[in-house]
Design a protein around this motif. Structure first.
Motif, PDB file in Angstrom:
ATOM      1  N   LEU A 288       0.814  -1.221   0.000  1.00 24.19           N
ATOM      2  CA  LEU A 288       0.000   0.000   0.000  1.00 24.19           C
ATOM      3  C   LEU A 288       0.847   1.270   0.000  1.00 24.19           C
ATOM      4  O   LEU A 288       0.309   2.370  -0.051  1.00 24.19           O
ATOM      5  CB  LEU A 288      -0.926   0.001   1.226  1.00 24.19           C
ATOM      6  CG  LEU A 288      -1.953  -1.138   1.265  1.00 24.19           C
ATOM      7  CD1 LEU A 288      -2.639  -1.207   2.616  1.00 24.19           C
ATOM      8  CD2 LEU A 288      -2.972  -0.973   0.146  1.00 24.19           C
ATOM      9  N   TYR A 291       0.004   3.423  -2.907  1.00 28.62           N
ATOM     10  CA  TYR A 291      -1.390   3.545  -3.339  1.00 28.62           C
ATOM     11  C   TYR A 291      -1.777   5.028  -3.387  1.00 28.62           C
ATOM     12  O   TYR A 291      -1.558   5.760  -2.418  1.00 28.62           O
ATOM     13  CB  TYR A 291      -2.319   2.787  -2.381  1.00 28.62           C
ATOM     14  CG  TYR A 291      -3.756   2.810  -2.846  1.00 28.62           C
ATOM     15  CD1 TYR A 291      -4.159   2.039  -3.933  1.00 28.62           C
ATOM     16  CD2 TYR A 291      -4.694   3.626  -2.225  1.00 28.62           C
ATOM     17  CE1 TYR A 291      -5.470   2.080  -4.386  1.00 28.62           C
ATOM     18  CE2 TYR A 291      -6.010   3.664  -2.665  1.00 28.62           C
ATOM     19  CZ  TYR A 291      -6.392   2.892  -3.746  1.00 28.62           C
ATOM     20  OH  TYR A 291      -7.685   2.929  -4.199  1.00 28.62           O
ATOM     21  N   THR A 398      -2.374  -5.010  -7.718  1.00 32.96           N
ATOM     22  CA  THR A 398      -3.710  -4.545  -7.364  1.00 32.96           C
ATOM     23  C   THR A 398      -4.438  -5.570  -6.500  1.00 32.96           C
ATOM     24  O   THR A 398      -5.116  -5.214  -5.538  1.00 32.96           O
ATOM     25  CB  THR A 398      -4.521  -4.299  -8.654  1.00 32.96           C
ATOM     26  OG1 THR A 398      -3.732  -3.483  -9.507  1.00 32.96           O
ATOM     27  CG2 THR A 398      -5.825  -3.632  -8.370  1.00 32.96           C
ATOM     28  N   GLN A 401      -3.188  -5.338  -3.067  1.00 33.00           N
ATOM     29  CA  GLN A 401      -3.703  -4.144  -2.372  1.00 33.00           C
ATOM     30  C   GLN A 401      -5.118  -4.398  -1.851  1.00 33.00           C
ATOM     31  O   GLN A 401      -5.465  -4.011  -0.738  1.00 33.00           O
ATOM     32  CB  GLN A 401      -3.680  -2.941  -3.327  1.00 33.00           C
ATOM     33  CG  GLN A 401      -2.256  -2.479  -3.608  1.00 33.00           C
ATOM     34  CD  GLN A 401      -2.182  -1.342  -4.607  1.00 33.00           C
ATOM     35  OE1 GLN A 401      -3.050  -1.196  -5.457  1.00 33.00           O
ATOM     36  NE2 GLN A 401      -1.134  -0.545  -4.507  1.00 33.00           N
TER      37      GLN A 401
END
Ligand SMILES: *Cc1c(COP(=O)(O)O)cnc(C)c1O
Length: 533
Positions: A288, A291, A398, A401
């Motif tokens: 993360l 992100y 992704t 995440q």
């Protein structure tokens, strides 16, 4: 020689019968599926009574089904952690991309010691290690690393580099009576103590610095400890920061520790201790780190975005670490063994290296890249690189995440709901990991007030011991009355890693790390606590 029997062995065990092998593999898979509808309790009781009495070996060669039958009772009786009710520990179910990688590895059975024994598998290790180093150190120029059999061994590599830094040549001449110390926080993993013993500095030379109530090493005390050790003529070989404590997800301030040890080293003209980060548990947050909270392309809730914000800054601090431990077999939903030791600068491997003349066995080894020249182990399985690369690229950044985000969000929901109950108190409100630590006291007690008093040192240890008993008894009460098919499995810790005024704090513990755990599991957990007397 009985040629017929010999030929039978060759045909059964050294000739690939794809049909027979996949048939047995399908049977194993069916057993796993059948297990999936059962509660996560032991399905078969253990039989240690005669395990040593009858260690029989079959006399005559059999076939692959005999091999199956030799292990099946233990296979069936072994929990694979797939149930969404498993919340006991920092251990999720292994993902199936990892299984694919693992199967590929087992079919080839490479040995990572040198290129000659592994062919392209060493190359896969380099790829995996570089990808992970970029993720963890938040982009780095010349990293390196190796897969090891566990976080303990990865931490040992960091500590060993530290000893060589402050006592050059210790690998050859030993410690020669010099006192060498290592530093961790009181919430660090016990493996650090084992390592101090095994490396020969002695477990008594491992200094544990007290934590604050966020389960984070107190940096004021770190500074004092460094001075105290230096004054006593002790060389400080390493400071191991914990990035995600095993019980509560506490995170040490890596950037802050860097400033303190560099300043200490400059002031006294000594080498800075190795700054190793034990991220065996917390590393997974690094998915993360980058992100974009503005773009929020994965549609995270405001609550989760706030958690991501709280994760990002400490994660960026990792870029100043010298080395890092990560465990895929813990928070990576991976298979054992999947631990990695990463160094930020490849040149630091000089502290561990052997010459080719010291490894005559591997006279063909290439010092530029053959791990046998610096690893503790000789033979090493390639399961780590295969399972990890398959997981990373199967699930994708992704995907990771989403998985990590979900775990953080569920843990936060559980924390908030527990905190609303007046006889409950969450002990790790300030950490962001998937684990939740809390007290359940008998109805009528003001848990928050008792907690405040404990932190302020206003409760005598004998009085607190009574509360601790109550917390334990409430836990045992739940254990006795729980329905294994519906109620989540929790665990209990006698000390969360923070001891205000010398009082160890016990806690109930849940780790929201199974991707299938849902709100219904949390609802039922809360209802169960509310129904307690
Ligand atoms: C589990 C753990 C370790 C030890 O890792 P193994 O892979 O079990 O050897 C080290 N540090 C922390 C923080 C851990 O949680």
């Amino acid at each position: 020689m009985n040629q017929k029997l010999y030929d039978q062995i060759i045909s059964s065990f050294f000739t690939c019968d794809a049909e027979a092998i996949t048939a047995i593999f399908r049977e194993f898979l069916q057993a796993v599926q059948a297990e999936g509808v059962l509660p996560p309790a032991p399905h078969m009781s253990q039989n240690y009574e005669t395990a040593q009495v009858n260690p029989e070996i079959h006399v005559l060669p059999g076939n692959l089904k005999d091999a199956r039958d030799a292990v099946f009772p233990f296979f069936w009786g072994t929990d694979s952690w797939q149930s969404k009710l498993h919340l006991e520990n920092v251990k999720g179910p292994a993902n199936y991309a990892s299984l694919i990688g693992g199967l590929a590895c087992l079919l080839k059975n490479p040995n990572l010691c040198t290129d000659t024994y592994s062919h392209r598998s060493n190359e896969l290790e380099v790829k995996a290690v570089t990808a992970l180093a970029n993720l963890l150190f938040y982009h780095t120029d010349d990293p390196w690393g190796v897969f090891t059999m566990g976080g303990t061994i990865s931490n040992l590599y960091g500590a060993k580099i530290g000893i060589e830094r402050v006592l050059p040549g210790a690998m050859q001449s030993g410690l020669n009576g010099v006192r060498v110390a290592g530093i961790v926080s009181e919430a660090s993993h016990y493996s650090n103590r084992s390592i101090a013993g095994w490396l020969g500095i002695g477990t008594e030379q491992l200094c544990a610095i007290a934590t604050d109530d966020a389960l984070s090493m107190r940096l004021d005390l770190l500074g004092e400890k460094l001075e105290e050790l230096h004054k006593a003529g002790t060389r400080v070989a390493w400071v191991t920061a914990t990035f995600g404590t095993t019980d509560g997800g506490g995170v040490d301030d890596v950037a802050g520790i860097r400033r303190i040890i560099d300043d200490f080293a400059a002031r006294h003209g000594v080498p800075a201790p190795q700054l190793h980060v034990d991220a065996a548990v917390g590393w997974v947050h690094c998915f993360l780190t980058e992100y974009d909270r503005e773009k929020n392309s994965l549609d995270f809730s405001p609550k989760l975005l706030e958690l991501v914000r709280r994760v990002q800054e400490p994660a960026r601090g990792l870029q100043v670490a010298d080395s890092i431990t990560i465990d895929f077999h813990k928070m990576g939903w991976g298979h054992y063994p999947g631990s990695v030791f990463l160094v930020n600068r490849r040149s630091d491997l000089k502290y561990l290296s052997r010459s080719v003349t010291e490894t005559p066995y591997f006279s063909e080894a290439d010092g530029r890249r053959d791990p046998a020249l610096f690893t503790l182990e000789c033979s090493r399985p390639a399961l780590g690189p295969y399972t990890v690369m398959a997981s990373l690229n199967g699930i994708g950044l992704t995907g990771w995440q989403l998985l990590v985000g979900r775990a953080l969000e569920l843990a936060q929901v559980l924390k908030e709901r527990l905190e609303e109950i007046e006889y409950c108190k969450v002990l790790n409100m300030q950490t962001t990991g998937p684990s939740v630590l809390w007290w359940v006291l008998p109805r009528g007690r003001d848990a928050k007030r008792i907690h405040e008093q404990a932190l302020a040192g206003e409760i005598a240890p004998e009085r607190f011991a009574r509360y601790a008993d109550e917390i334990r008894r409430m836990y045992e009460l739940r254990e006795k009355s729980m329905d294994p098919a519906l109620d989540a499995r929790l665990s209990f810790t006698t000390s969360i890693g923070h001891s205000p005024h010398g009082i160890a704090l016990p806690a109930w513990k849940a780790v929201l790390f199974n991707p299938k755990t849902d709100m219904a599991v949390i609802d039922r957990l809360i209802q169960g606590i509310e129904a307690m007397l």
